[in-house]
Structure formats: structure tokens, C-alpha cells
Design a protein around this motif. Structure first.
Motif, mmCIF file in Angstrom:
data_model
loop_
_atom_site.group_PDB
_atom_site.id
_atom_site.type_symbol
_atom_site.label_atom_id
_atom_site.label_comp_id
_atom_site.label_asym_id
_atom_site.label_seq_id
_atom_site.Cartn_x
_atom_site.Cartn_y
_atom_site.Cartn_z
ATOM 1 N N ASP A 3 37.018 46.741 34.401
ATOM 2 C CA ASP A 3 37.351 45.707 35.900
ATOM 3 C C ASP A 3 36.154 45.508 36.349
ATOM 4 O O ASP A 3 35.796 44.390 37.487
ATOM 5 C CB ASP A 3 38.114 45.838 36.543
ATOM 6 N N TYR A 4 35.117 46.538 37.091
ATOM 7 C CA TYR A 4 33.783 45.833 37.574
ATOM 8 C C TYR A 4 32.965 45.461 37.219
ATOM 9 O O TYR A 4 31.972 44.786 37.098
ATOM 10 C CB TYR A 4 32.985 47.673 38.714
ATOM 11 N N LEU A 5 33.061 45.609 35.621
ATOM 12 C CA LEU A 5 31.523 44.754 34.721
ATOM 13 C C LEU A 5 31.365 43.489 34.923
ATOM 14 O O LEU A 5 30.698 43.490 34.855
ATOM 15 C CB LEU A 5 31.350 46.141 32.898
ATOM 16 N N PRO A 6 32.524 42.925 34.539
ATOM 17 C CA PRO A 6 32.209 41.732 34.494
ATOM 18 C C PRO A 6 31.631 40.591 35.578
ATOM 19 O O PRO A 6 30.328 40.170 34.789
ATOM 20 C CB PRO A 6 33.945 41.642 33.946
ATOM 21 N N PRO A 7 31.950 41.178 36.493
ATOM 22 C CA PRO A 7 31.541 40.265 38.002
ATOM 23 C C PRO A 7 30.256 39.929 38.152
ATOM 24 O O PRO A 7 28.893 39.663 37.888
ATOM 25 C CB PRO A 7 32.167 40.512 39.292
ATOM 26 N N VAL A 8 29.530 41.389 37.360
ATOM 27 C CA VAL A 8 27.850 41.742 38.043
ATOM 28 C C VAL A 8 27.492 40.872 36.697
ATOM 29 O O VAL A 8 26.362 40.513 36.808
ATOM 30 C CB VAL A 8 28.195 42.963 36.872
ATOM 31 N N LEU A 9 28.075 41.330 34.946
ATOM 32 C CA LEU A 9 27.471 40.076 33.971
ATOM 33 C C LEU A 9 27.080 38.687 34.445
ATOM 34 O O LEU A 9 26.363 38.221 33.482
ATOM 35 C CB LEU A 9 28.123 40.955 32.784
ATOM 36 N N LYS A 204 32.647 46.210 50.462
ATOM 37 C CA LYS A 204 34.222 45.935 50.416
ATOM 38 C C LYS A 204 34.695 45.869 48.592
ATOM 39 O O LYS A 204 35.519 45.611 49.238
ATOM 40 C CB LYS A 204 33.179 44.935 50.294
ATOM 41 N N ALA A 205 33.622 45.454 48.191
ATOM 42 C CA ALA A 205 34.355 45.187 46.288
ATOM 43 C C ALA A 205 35.370 46.345 46.462
ATOM 44 O O ALA A 205 36.333 46.297 45.800
ATOM 45 C CB ALA A 205 33.405 44.974 45.503
ATOM 46 N N PHE A 206 34.625 47.747 46.600
ATOM 47 C CA PHE A 206 35.288 49.366 46.020
ATOM 48 C C PHE A 206 36.335 49.453 46.808
ATOM 49 O O PHE A 206 37.309 50.674 46.272
ATOM 50 C CB PHE A 206 34.017 50.121 45.850
ATOM 51 N N GLY A 207 36.388 48.680 48.164
ATOM 52 C CA GLY A 207 38.072 49.031 49.186
ATOM 53 C C GLY A 207 38.604 48.376 48.356
ATOM 54 O O GLY A 207 39.609 47.959 49.023
ATOM 55 N N TYR A 208 39.015 47.216 47.546
ATOM 56 C CA TYR A 208 40.091 46.538 46.777
ATOM 57 C C TYR A 208 39.927 47.343 45.907
ATOM 58 O O TYR A 208 40.062 47.610 44.767
ATOM 59 C CB TYR A 208 39.367 45.241 46.715
ATOM 60 N N PRO A 209 41.233 46.958 45.267
ATOM 61 C CA PRO A 209 42.272 47.003 43.802
ATOM 62 C C PRO A 209 41.371 47.264 42.457
ATOM 63 O O PRO A 209 40.464 45.232 42.924
ATOM 64 C CB PRO A 209 43.385 46.704 43.865
ATOM 65 N N GLU A 214 39.636 39.987 45.888
ATOM 66 C CA GLU A 214 38.579 40.077 46.659
ATOM 67 C C GLU A 214 37.486 40.749 45.745
ATOM 68 O O GLU A 214 36.045 41.116 45.900
ATOM 69 C CB GLU A 214 39.733 41.340 47.794
ATOM 70 N N SER A 215 37.977 42.210 45.012
ATOM 71 C CA SER A 215 36.611 42.987 44.162
ATOM 72 C C SER A 215 35.829 42.470 43.293
ATOM 73 O O SER A 215 35.274 42.455 43.481
ATOM 74 C CB SER A 215 37.864 44.377 43.612
ATOM 75 N N ALA A 216 36.417 41.151 42.646
ATOM 76 C CA ALA A 216 35.575 41.041 41.416
ATOM 77 C C ALA A 216 34.981 39.679 42.518
ATOM 78 O O ALA A 216 32.954 39.934 42.379
ATOM 79 C CB ALA A 216 36.750 39.555 40.633
ATOM 80 N N GLY A 217 35.223 38.953 43.920
ATOM 81 C CA GLY A 217 34.558 37.885 44.497
ATOM 82 C C GLY A 217 33.214 38.836 44.955
ATOM 83 O O GLY A 217 32.053 38.627 45.714
ATOM 84 N N PHE A 218 33.845 40.634 45.700
ATOM 85 C CA PHE A 218 32.732 40.454 46.739
ATOM 86 C C PHE A 218 31.485 41.540 45.224
ATOM 87 O O PHE A 218 30.756 41.458 45.604
ATOM 88 C CB PHE A 218 33.585 42.110 47.469
ATOM 89 N N LEU A 219 32.183 41.920 44.191
ATOM 90 C CA LEU A 219 31.296 42.500 43.100
ATOM 91 C C LEU A 219 29.960 41.458 42.661
ATOM 92 O O LEU A 219 28.822 41.507 42.501
ATOM 93 C CB LEU A 219 32.032 42.900 41.925
ATOM 94 N N LEU A 220 30.576 40.041 42.876
ATOM 95 C CA LEU A 220 29.536 38.654 42.513
ATOM 96 C C LEU A 220 28.458 39.152 43.036
ATOM 97 O O LEU A 220 27.151 38.166 43.194
ATOM 98 C CB LEU A 220 29.969 37.567 42.295
ATOM 99 N N LEU A 221 29.050 38.582 44.664
ATOM 100 C CA LEU A 221 27.436 38.436 45.782
ATOM 101 C C LEU A 221 26.629 39.740 46.200
ATOM 102 O O LEU A 221 26.147 39.338 46.282
ATOM 103 C CB LEU A 221 29.157 38.543 47.160
ATOM 104 N N THR A 222 27.859 41.277 46.034
ATOM 105 C CA THR A 222 26.914 41.920 45.545
ATOM 106 C C THR A 222 25.543 41.847 44.353
ATOM 107 O O THR A 222 24.534 42.555 44.947
ATOM 108 C CB THR A 222 27.766 43.384 44.975
ATOM 109 N N ALA A 223 25.839 41.459 43.040
ATOM 110 C CA ALA A 223 25.202 41.351 42.510
ATOM 111 C C ALA A 223 23.938 40.319 42.630
ATOM 112 O O ALA A 223 22.878 40.443 41.877
ATOM 113 C CB ALA A 223 25.612 41.097 40.973
ATOM 114 N N ILE A 224 24.598 39.186 42.912
ATOM 115 C CA ILE A 224 23.259 38.095 43.546
ATOM 116 C C ILE A 224 22.484 38.735 44.672
ATOM 117 O O ILE A 224 21.236 38.927 44.555
ATOM 118 C CB ILE A 224 23.872 37.053 44.038
#
Length: 269
Positions: A3-9, A204-209, A214-224
Motif C-alpha cells: 500500500d505504501y509503494l504505489p504512491p512513491v512510484l 504523517k503518512a504512516f500515521g494513517y491506515p 490521507e496515507s496516499a496523499g502524504f506519501l505522494l508529498l513525501t516522495a516529491i
């Protein structure tokens, strides 16, 4: 982890493709730049409508779309700057012997209109996103803006590995404001700020399910943000950053860089 990898990629791919597309378009003959600017403006309008449509959408797909809209909004400013249609009140090279405040004023004059447009757009986007459930376009835009300000200050104050392969010829005067020297406190501060922001966004990303909006959105922001951090390190380390977009650089650009190596000697310390 799945669930964490797709937003980063997705963020990495969107960053790579959008940056490469801009480099490709800017590398086309000068006469095509007006059409590139109009095309970017059409994309800007579409992205703005998308941000409005996504205000109350909280699906994972909406997080991706909001993030993508933020990238498209930012891309308009990159295109308008690199085409030379929105830069500053001055198009002059750095005056000989200019230092301190006089050098900074001269440098800022070359990007003044560009910076005002970015700030005004941030205010407009903030108004559109005020109270919205989906604000990832707004936050993506702010992160890209903050990262660009840091990069400009680092390039201005000093970095040993500045590359200019992507700078179009009509903006050659900007290279005279680059400082190709050992990094100083500005670089250190930029790294601290961007690293801290990356860690905060990741927490923030890891603080959501996992797999949530929320997790997807913050992972996208983290990656950029992490990508921005890598770009800053590339300014001081011998990383072959330009090779990432070899497919997007027109042969004429390579030829120009080869024929005019003296451009590297125009950087001022």
C-alpha cells in the motif's frame, strides 16, 4: 508495504516524465515556444478546474489526481520561465564586480515577475482549497515552490556541481549569477529544512491506515520532497543528474553546450 509503494512510484514517475516533457519542449526551436506557453496555459486551466472538482473528494484516486493537478499547476510556471515569457524586469548579466546587496538586487530583478506570479498563484490556490477535504494539490504546489526557492538560493550562494544543460540559450544571462564553489551555510540550511519536511510528511503518512486517502496523499508529498532533497545533493555531489532526461534533451542543446564550454567560466563566486 504494497500500500505504501504505489504512491512513491507514481510521484517519482510523474516528476520524471513532467520534467522531461518540459525539457523536451524547451529544447524545440524558439518559434515553437509561444505554442508551448499556450498549451501550458490550457493545462493550467484544466488543472485548476480539477482542483475545484476534487475539493470534497477523499478517495485514494482523488489524492493522486489532486497531487497530479498540483504538479500541472507548477509546470505552468516552469514553462513560462524557461520560455522567457515570465522572468523578471531585467535580462542583464551580472554586473562586473557586483557583490553583496548589489549582486542580490541584480539577481532578483531577473526573476522578479516570475516570483510574484508564483506567490499570487499560491494565494489563489489557497483560497480555492480553503476548507477543502482534498488539499493535496495546494500542498504539492507549496512544496515545489519551497524547494525551488531553496535551490535558487543554493545556486546563487554556491554549489560546486551546477549543471546548465537544460538552460535555454535565451536565458544564458542567468548563468552569470551562478556561484560554482564549495557549498556554505545556505546549502546546509536548505538540506535541514527539506530533510525535516520529508521526515514530518513521512510520519504523517504512516500515521494513517495504509491505503487510505490521507496515507496516499502524504506519501505522494513525501516522495516529491525526497526527490527535491536528492536534487539539492546533486548540486554538490558528482551525480549524473542530466542523464535522467537524456531522452528529452534535443541534440541542439548538447551541441550548444559542447561548442560553448566557456559558459561554465561565467559563474561568479
Amino acid at each position: 508495504m504494497s500500500d505504501y509503494l504505489p504512491p512513491v512510484l507514481f510521484a517519482a514517475l510523474a516528476w520524471w516524465l513532467s520534467t522531461g516533457a518540459i525539457f523536451f519542449l524547451i529544447g524545440l526551436p524558439r518559434r515553437t515556444h509561444v505554442w508551448t506557453a499556450w498549451g501550458a496555459t490550457a493545462v493550467l486551466a484544466g488543472a485548476t478546474l480539477l482542483v475545484i472538482a476534487l475539493r470534497d473528494q477523499t478517495s485514494v484516486q482523488a489524492a493522486y489526481l489532486g497531487f497530479g493537478a498540483g504538479l500541472m499547476l507548477w509546470a505552468w510556471h516552469e514553462v513560462m520561465f524557461l520560455t522567457g515569457f515570465l522572468t523578471g524586469s531585467s535580462r542583464e548579466a551580472c554586473p562586473e564586480g557586483a557583490t553583496g546587496t548589489s549582486r542580490f538586487r541584480a539577481a532578483f530583478a531577473t526573476v522578479f515577475h516570475h516570483e510574484i506570479a508564483i506567490a499570487a498563484h499560491a494565494v489563489i490556490l489557497g483560497v480555492i482549497s480553503w476548507g477543502a477535504a482534498n488539499q493535496f494539490a495546494f500542498w504539492a504546489y507549496l512544496i515545489l515552490w519551497a524547494a525551488r526557492i531553496c535551490a535558487k538560493l543554493v545556486v546563487y550562494s554556491g554549489a560546486p556541481n551546477i549543471t546548465d544543460q537544460f538552460m535555454p540559450r535565451h536565458l544564458d544571462y542567468l548563468k552569470t549569477y551562478f556561484s560554482r564553489r564549495a557549498p556554505g551555510s545556505v546549502f546546509a540550511l536548505a538540506i535541514v529544512v527539506i530533510t525535516s519536511l520529508s521526515v514530518w510528511l513521512a510520519l504523517k503518512a504512516f500515521g494513517y491506515p495504509p491505503g487510505s486517502f490521507e496515507s496516499a496523499g502524504f506519501l505522494l508529498l513525501t516522495a516529491i520532497t525526497v526527490l527535491a532533497l536528492i536534487e539539492h545533493w546533486a548540486l554538490v555531489l558528482p551525480l549524473r543528474d542530466p542523464s535522467l532526461w537524456g531522452w528529452a534533451i534535443k541534440p541542439a542543446v548538447h551541441e550548444h553546450a559542447h561548442k560553448h564550454p566557456e559558459n561554465k567560466e561565467k559563474w561568479r563566486g
